[in-house]
Design a protein around this motif. Structure first.
Motif, PDB file in Angstrom:
ATOM      1  N   PHE A  28       0.868  -1.367   0.076  1.00  0.00           N
ATOM      2  CA  PHE A  28       0.115  -0.050  -0.164  1.00  0.00           C
ATOM      3  C   PHE A  28       0.873   1.210   0.116  1.00  0.00           C
ATOM      4  CE2 PHE A  28      -3.382  -2.859   2.099  1.00  0.00           C
ATOM      5  CZ  PHE A  28      -4.088  -2.897   0.859  1.00  0.00           C
ATOM      6  N   LEU A  29       2.238   1.209   0.423  1.00  0.00           N
ATOM      7  CA  LEU A  29       3.179   2.367   0.367  1.00  0.00           C
ATOM      8  C   LEU A  29       3.349   2.497  -1.041  1.00  0.00           C
ATOM      9  CD1 LEU A  29       5.391   1.026   3.350  1.00  0.00           C
ATOM     10  CD2 LEU A  29       3.837   2.941   3.307  1.00  0.00           C
ATOM     11  N   ALA A  30       3.296   1.836  -1.866  1.00  0.00           N
ATOM     12  CA  ALA A  30       3.376   1.990  -3.278  1.00  0.00           C
ATOM     13  C   ALA A  30       2.522   3.366  -3.779  1.00  0.00           C
ATOM     14  CB  ALA A  30       3.168   0.991  -4.227  1.00  0.00           C
ATOM     15  N   PHE A  31       1.397   3.325  -3.172  1.00  0.00           N
ATOM     16  CA  PHE A  31       0.356   4.393  -3.519  1.00  0.00           C
ATOM     17  C   PHE A  31       1.036   5.861  -3.190  1.00  0.00           C
ATOM     18  CE2 PHE A  31      -2.208   1.211  -3.488  1.00  0.00           C
ATOM     19  CZ  PHE A  31      -3.123   1.055  -4.492  1.00  0.00           C
ATOM     20  N   LEU A  32       2.213   6.005  -2.361  1.00  0.00           N
ATOM     21  CA  LEU A  32       2.865   7.275  -2.071  1.00  0.00           C
ATOM     22  C   LEU A  32       3.573   7.383  -3.249  1.00  0.00           C
ATOM     23  CD1 LEU A  32       3.083   6.830   1.614  1.00  0.00           C
ATOM     24  CD2 LEU A  32       1.280   8.059   0.512  1.00  0.00           C
TER      25      LEU A  32
ATOM     26  N   TYR B 142      -4.962   4.420   1.339  1.00  0.00           N
ATOM     27  CA  TYR B 142      -4.047   3.429   0.953  1.00  0.00           C
ATOM     28  C   TYR B 142      -2.921   3.608   1.536  1.00  0.00           C
ATOM     29  CZ  TYR B 142      -7.353   1.283  -2.391  1.00  0.00           C
ATOM     30  OH  TYR B 142      -8.187   0.596  -3.021  1.00  0.00           O
ATOM     31  N   GLY B 143      -2.195   5.042   1.611  1.00  0.00           N
ATOM     32  CA  GLY B 143      -1.114   5.298   2.419  1.00  0.00           C
ATOM     33  C   GLY B 143      -1.197   5.111   3.808  1.00  0.00           C
ATOM     34  N   SER B 144      -2.186   5.474   4.393  1.00  0.00           N
ATOM     35  CA  SER B 144      -2.568   5.362   5.798  1.00  0.00           C
ATOM     36  C   SER B 144      -2.345   3.685   6.188  1.00  0.00           C
ATOM     37  CB  SER B 144      -3.672   5.928   6.424  1.00  0.00           C
ATOM     38  OG  SER B 144      -3.894   7.070   6.004  1.00  0.00           O
ATOM     39  N   LEU B 145      -2.981   2.762   5.243  1.00  0.00           N
ATOM     40  CA  LEU B 145      -2.946   1.721   5.617  1.00  0.00           C
ATOM     41  C   LEU B 145      -1.650   1.022   5.577  1.00  0.00           C
ATOM     42  CD1 LEU B 145      -5.928   0.303   3.432  1.00  0.00           C
ATOM     43  CD2 LEU B 145      -5.743   0.086   5.806  1.00  0.00           C
ATOM     44  N   GLY B 146      -0.862   1.466   4.447  1.00  0.00           N
ATOM     45  CA  GLY B 146       0.668   0.870   4.510  1.00  0.00           C
ATOM     46  C   GLY B 146       1.501   1.403   5.286  1.00  0.00           C
ATOM     47  N   MET B 147       1.418   2.509   5.973  1.00  0.00           N
ATOM     48  CA  MET B 147       2.157   3.002   7.214  1.00  0.00           C
ATOM     49  C   MET B 147       1.706   2.290   8.617  1.00  0.00           C
ATOM     50  SD  MET B 147       2.519   7.232   6.588  1.00  0.00           S
ATOM     51  CE  MET B 147       1.263   7.581   6.219  1.00  0.00           C
ATOM     52  N   ALA B 148       0.375   2.007   8.465  1.00  0.00           N
ATOM     53  CA  ALA B 148       0.068   1.316   9.868  1.00  0.00           C
ATOM     54  C   ALA B 148       0.457  -0.067   9.904  1.00  0.00           C
ATOM     55  CB  ALA B 148      -1.584   1.259   9.584  1.00  0.00           C
ATOM     56  N   VAL B 149       0.501  -0.709   8.558  1.00  0.00           N
ATOM     57  CA  VAL B 149       1.009  -2.136   8.816  1.00  0.00           C
ATOM     58  C   VAL B 149       2.590  -2.332   8.822  1.00  0.00           C
ATOM     59  CG1 VAL B 149       1.383  -2.359   6.192  1.00  0.00           C
ATOM     60  CG2 VAL B 149       0.684  -4.458   7.775  1.00  0.00           C
ATOM     61  N   LEU B 150       3.093  -1.114   8.559  1.00  0.00           N
ATOM     62  CA  LEU B 150       4.410  -0.697   8.786  1.00  0.00           C
ATOM     63  C   LEU B 150       4.915  -0.825  10.328  1.00  0.00           C
ATOM     64  CD1 LEU B 150       7.543  -0.474   7.698  1.00  0.00           C
ATOM     65  CD2 LEU B 150       7.035   1.818   7.524  1.00  0.00           C
ATOM     66  N   ILE B 151       3.993   0.036  10.746  1.00  0.00           N
ATOM     67  CA  ILE B 151       4.131   0.128  12.413  1.00  0.00           C
ATOM     68  C   ILE B 151       3.836  -1.282  13.195  1.00  0.00           C
ATOM     69  CG2 ILE B 151       3.205   1.522  14.260  1.00  0.00           C
ATOM     70  CD1 ILE B 151       2.813   3.650  12.727  1.00  0.00           C
ATOM     71  N   GLY B 152       2.917  -1.751  12.495  1.00  0.00           N
ATOM     72  CA  GLY B 152       2.550  -3.245  13.305  1.00  0.00           C
ATOM     73  C   GLY B 152       3.522  -4.155  13.247  1.00  0.00           C
ATOM     74  N   LYS B 153       4.251  -4.130  12.045  1.00  0.00           N
ATOM     75  CA  LYS B 153       5.313  -5.256  11.762  1.00  0.00           C
ATOM     76  C   LYS B 153       6.403  -4.991  12.732  1.00  0.00           C
ATOM     77  CE  LYS B 153       3.767  -6.927   7.084  1.00  0.00           C
ATOM     78  NZ  LYS B 153       3.446  -8.145   7.641  1.00  0.00           N
TER      79      LYS B 153
END
Length: 390
Positions: free
Chosen positions: A204-208, A243-254
């Motif tokens: 999802f970070l690709a959307f940035l 989508y960008g928020s989802l990508g950053m959220a999963v990054l923090i979760g991992k």
């Protein structure tokens, strides 16, 4: 012809640029000597305790940086007349193959698409596939047993689990299709395998990424009406934010899965030592609890969040089949899909099964270029002249 006419009307390099180019040629050895001297001096100062030994690396890089900056500033200007001649030579030394490589001989396929490096890449791909499937399975198991938090991170994990099951089912269906002797899903099977080797919600970070957004905008608005374009103009920034928020959220979760303090304390060499020690003891069941393996899983997903090879491959296909407008119509897209399956079918003619497997799973943009371009110079001088004259 227009390019040639424009180049003929352009001025060649100015005398000042030519003088700078000659100066650059003379200064190149001097700059190289100065860089070597700077590195030797830094090493001697570190050896005598005048500076910290680790400072040798940045000092050396800084010296090379100055040299590169000087050479860049005094770099040669291109000769536009020479450019015209080079363009003519290049554009007459190759042509697209009439069959785009679908009738290449077995020997040529083996020569171009099988090598020792290809075997290493295939081994790496299957290793990444195993590691990532295990990582996604652990996430799915954790999601099933412990539930998900009512947050953006929970949504991202749920989406990741859903897509993992989706791609896994597609891969199993493709394998069943191939085992039953059908020919319509061989290439799709390989692309799904490569997707699973690095997929995660980090994509999802690709959307940035600006280039990714530009591609999406072009695809969705290609044949849209004016009202639909206006709707997309409003909803597009909202989609990017979600989508960008989802990508950053999963990054923090991992990142929460790591014991960062322990990893910093033992370092990379310490984590590798723990991994080797567990392997020697035969404790393979605990490998996926080690920080080194967790870090390898995470790093694999991070480097795969933007699938550059797939994008390059698709852009080459678009260059071949979409013609001048860079957009597929129905017939062009059907032909392109059939050509991908034809490639997979043709690679099956490689005699050795191991070579055949390696060529198929590592087939990428470079292989596609080799398969579709015919170098006229390789055909002999007489035939080359005939083709040029034609």
């Amino acid at each position: 012809d227009l390019l040639a006419q424009d180049l003929r009307s352009s001025k060649t390099s100015s005398p000042k640029c030519a003088h700078l180019s000659k100066m650059a040629d003379k200064l190149s050895p001097v700059v190289a000597i100065c860089q070597g001297v700077a590195m030797v001096v830094a090493v001697l100062l570190a050896a005598t305790g005048r500076i910290d030994s680790m400072l040798v690396i940045p000092i050396t890089i800084f010296g090379f940086g100055i040299g590169n900056a000087v050479q860049t500033f005094l770099g040669p200007d291109f000769d536009k007349r020479s450019l015209e001649d080079n363009i003519k030579k290049l554009t007459t030394s190759w042509k697209p193959k009439s069959d785009l490589g679908l009738n290449d001989s077995e020997a040529k396929l083996t020569e171009h698409h099988v090598s020792g490096m290809k075997y290493c890449l295939a081994f790496l791909l299957f290793g990444r596939f195993f590691i990532n499937v295990k990582a996604l399975s652990l996430n799915l198991t954790r999601m099933w047993t412990k539930g998900l938090p009512a947050s953006m991170e929970g949504v991202a994990q749920a989406v990741e689990g859903g897509f993992f099951v989706n791609y896994l089912l597609i891969l199993l269906a493709c394998l069943a299709n191939v085992l039953l002797g059908m020919k319509s899903r061989r290439r799709y099977c390989v692309t799904t395998l490569k997707t699973l080797a690095g997929f995660s919600s980090l994509r999802f970070l690709a959307f940035l990424d600006v280039s990714h957004l530009s591609k999406m905008w072009t695809r969705f608005t290609a044949n849209a009406t004016t009202p639909m374009k206006c709707l997309w103009a409003v909803s597009f920034p909202i989609s990017i934010a979600i989508y960008g928020s989802l990508g950053m959220a999963v990054l923090i979760g991992k990142l929460q899965d790591f014991d960062v303090h322990h990893m910093v304390a033992v370092g990379v060499t310490g984590m590798i030592g723990e991994f080797v020690s567990a392997c020697k003891k035969g404790a393979f069941g605990t490998l996926f609890q080690l920080d080194f393996v967790k870090l390898a899983m995470f790093a694999n997903q991070v480097v795969s969040f933007s699938d550059a090879e797939s994008i390059e491959f698709q852009r080459l296909l678009m260059y071949i089949f979409a013609r001048g407008d860079s957009k597929y119509d129905a017939q062009e897209e059907t032909t392109m899909r059939d050509y991908e399956e034809g490639l997979a079918e043709r690679l099956r003619s490689i005699p050795a099964w191991s070579d055949r497997l390696v060529a198929t799973v590592t087939f990428g943009p470079d292989d596609l270029q080799k398969m579709t371009i015919d170098t006229i110079e390789d055909k002999g001088e007489g035939q080359s002249q005939g083709l040029l004259a034609a």
